[in-house]
Design an enzyme around this catalytic site. Structure first.
Site, short mmCIF file in Angstrom:
data_model
loop_
_atom_site.label_atom_id
_atom_site.label_comp_id
_atom_site.label_asym_id
_atom_site.label_seq_id
_atom_site.Cartn_x
_atom_site.Cartn_y
_atom_site.Cartn_z
N CYS A 49 -6.32 21.83 18.96
CA CYS A 49 -6.24 22.28 20.34
C CYS A 49 -5.45 21.36 21.23
O CYS A 49 -5.93 20.95 22.28
CB CYS A 49 -7.65 22.42 20.89
SG CYS A 49 -8.57 23.60 19.93
N GLY A 52 0.86 -1.19 0.00
CA GLY A 52 0.00 0.00 0.00
C GLY A 52 0.89 1.23 0.00
O GLY A 52 1.04 1.93 -1.00
N ARG A 53 1.55 1.42 1.15
CA ARG A 53 2.42 2.58 1.34
C ARG A 53 3.46 2.71 0.22
O ARG A 53 3.71 3.80 -0.27
CB ARG A 53 3.13 2.43 2.68
CG ARG A 53 3.95 3.64 3.09
CD ARG A 53 4.85 3.30 4.29
NE ARG A 53 4.24 2.50 5.29
CZ ARG A 53 3.67 2.96 6.41
NH1 ARG A 53 3.66 4.24 6.65
NH2 ARG A 53 3.14 2.13 7.29
#
Ligand code: LLP
Length: 463
Positions: free
Chosen positions: A391, A322-323
């Site tokens: 945040c 995949g990668r």
């Protein structure tokens, strides 16, 4: 105050804040071809271009943040894998790395097969016209609905992961009057050298049926005893972002060992083995990945050798990168919003995305590189941390990098090697809108996944 507090980067004897520093390249404007998509270059004007399109034009037309994908590079990598493995093997692209209809069409055209691991991925594959016999369904807890849809569609392979699932797939196939080809996922007991969260072949984890202790052999017995299942082979996936081929070799040896036991016990020679995905890519100049032809040769040799030693016909091999296919083909384009120098520490560069479009740094301590993309700069290197707008302080995109000290709000930054597991793991944290994926090819850019809108968010919120 000047922002060149760490002008030359780490030198012998320097006291630097905690971190892992790749020394600054002698030229901050240079691009290491190992981490960038093939057609990325810095033009005479100093900005980056990809597929012949200037990133400033991309930012203007499509906005930031955006994932920018080099279609020709994607296709070239597919071809490299196909050619390396040749006609006697199959390459299944692992859709979890990144999947969209356009990608499915490219895979189809380039002769690859597709591994999906959810109903959503299966739906995308089918919607884009991937022939079902070239699809494999994975997952450690497939629902009855997912199994049913896959069997109904006629997928070429279901990789079963537990005893319960063997019974479920057999039941669905019987009900639908089908004989479903299946492989059994085994855990071979290899400790892959990668991050704990993405290693999958040691014994104490959720995937597969262990070779040790006989679970895998018991699974073979059960599948062979079920009329509605056709056992075609054994599957092993040892983990992800792996550079060392040794783990794959042990895995191949153990899988062939099971094939030998199956032949001896049942008189059946299983015709297929799948050694999974997991090949590493370069995120920074320090990574040195293997090329597809080296991988194909190493795996092919070991399987052939082991089979010959056991007197088995060499089975058809498949792999599931995949990668290694999609990772290097894309970069994320961000705009700098603020530049904050912390005297004696480093400079925090805030961009307009963050952990919602790339969770890998926070989740796996992943390392990335980054470059100023909208112009070249001759300014001194400045020790920087590229952070997002979320945040929390763990919202880091690139932990340690050198950027030019004249960096300013409005500049564009590009983070390479974000094609895999970034858009596919993106979230709406803080109600961030997930960025688009822009495919660029031969001077033209088009959206293949559009940017989310506030209407998209509110459409789901039906309270
Ligand atoms: N086959 C199976 C059965 C898999 O589970 C995976 C990945 C692959 C193939 C493809 O592996 P690749 O060639 O892409 O390494 N989110 C993590 C990676 C998780 C991989 C999960 N399985 C990350 O961002 O590093």
């Amino acid at each position: 105050m000047s922002r060149s507090a760490h002008p030359a980067g780490p030198r012998h004897g320097d006291v630097l804040p905690e971190g892992h520093y790749t020394p600054p390249p002698s030229d901050l404007n240079s691009l290491d071809p190992r981490v960038w998509a093939q057609t990325v270059e810095r033009t005479a004007e100093g900005a980056l271009s990809v597929g012949g399109v200037d990133v400033r034009r991309l930012a203007e037309e499509f906005g930031t943040p955006a994932y920018v994908m080099d279609e020709n590079d994607f296709r070239a990598r597919c071809r490299a894998w196909r050619e390396a493995f040749g006609p006697d093997a199959d390459v299944f692209y692992a859709g979890k790395a990144f999947l969209s209809r356009a990608v499915v069409r490219w895979l189809h055209e380039e002769g690859l097969n597709l591994d999906v691991c959810s109903g959503g991925e299966l739906a995308t594959a089918l919607a884009a016209g991937m022939p079902p016999e070239r699809i494999a369904l994975h997952g450690n807890n497939k629902s009855m609905e997912e199994i049913t849809r896959a069997v109904e569609a006629g997928v070429g392979r279901i990789v079963v992961d537990s005893f319960q699932e063997i019974a479920r797939v057999a039941h669905v196939a019987r009900r639908l009057g089908r004989r479903q080809p299946v492989q059994i996922r085994v855990t071979v007991g290899v400790e892959a050298h990668t991050h704990e969260f993405i290693a999958t072949a040691h014994e104490d984890q959720k995937f597969g049926l262990a070779l040790a202790g006989g679970q895998a052999a018991e699974a073979v017995r059960r599948v062979l005893g079920l009329e509605s299942l056709e056992l075609t082979g054994i599957h092993s996936h040892i983990g992800s972002q792996i550079f060392d081929m040794a783990g794959f070799e042990v895995s191949a040896r153990r899988v062939v060992g099971l094939l030998t036991e199956v032949r001896d016990e049942h008189g059946v020679e299983l015709p297929e083995i799948d050694l999974g995905g997991g090949l590493g890519i370069a995120y920074t100049s320090e990574d040195d990945p293997r090329e597809p032809h080296e991988i194909a040769k190493a795996l092919g040799d070991i399987v052939t050798r082991e089979c010959e030693a056991a007197g088995l016909a060499v089975p058809r091999l498949s792999v599931e990168p995949g990668r290694a296919i999609v990772g290097p083909t894309a970069f994320t384009l961000y705009e700098v919003g603020t530049v904050k120098e912390l005297e004696g520490l480093r400079t925090y560069v805030s961009v307009d995305g963050g952990m919602s479009d790339n969770i890998r740094t926070a989740l796996y301590d992943a390392e990335y590189s980054v470059t100023l993309a909208s112009r070249a700069s001759e300014a001194e290197p400045m020790l920087s941390r590229v952070v997002g707008k979320h945040c929390e302080s763990g919202d880091i995109v690139v932990r340690d990098a050198f950027l030019p000290a004249d960096l300013a709000p409005g500049d564009l930054l590009a983070v390479p090697a974000t094609g895999a597991y970034c858009r596919s793991m993106a979230s709406n944290y803080n109600h961030a809108l997930r960025p688009p994926v822009i495919a660029v090819r031969d001077g033209e850019a088009r959206t293949i996944v559009r940017r989310e809108t506030e209407e998209d968010l509110l459409r789901l919120d039906v309270g």
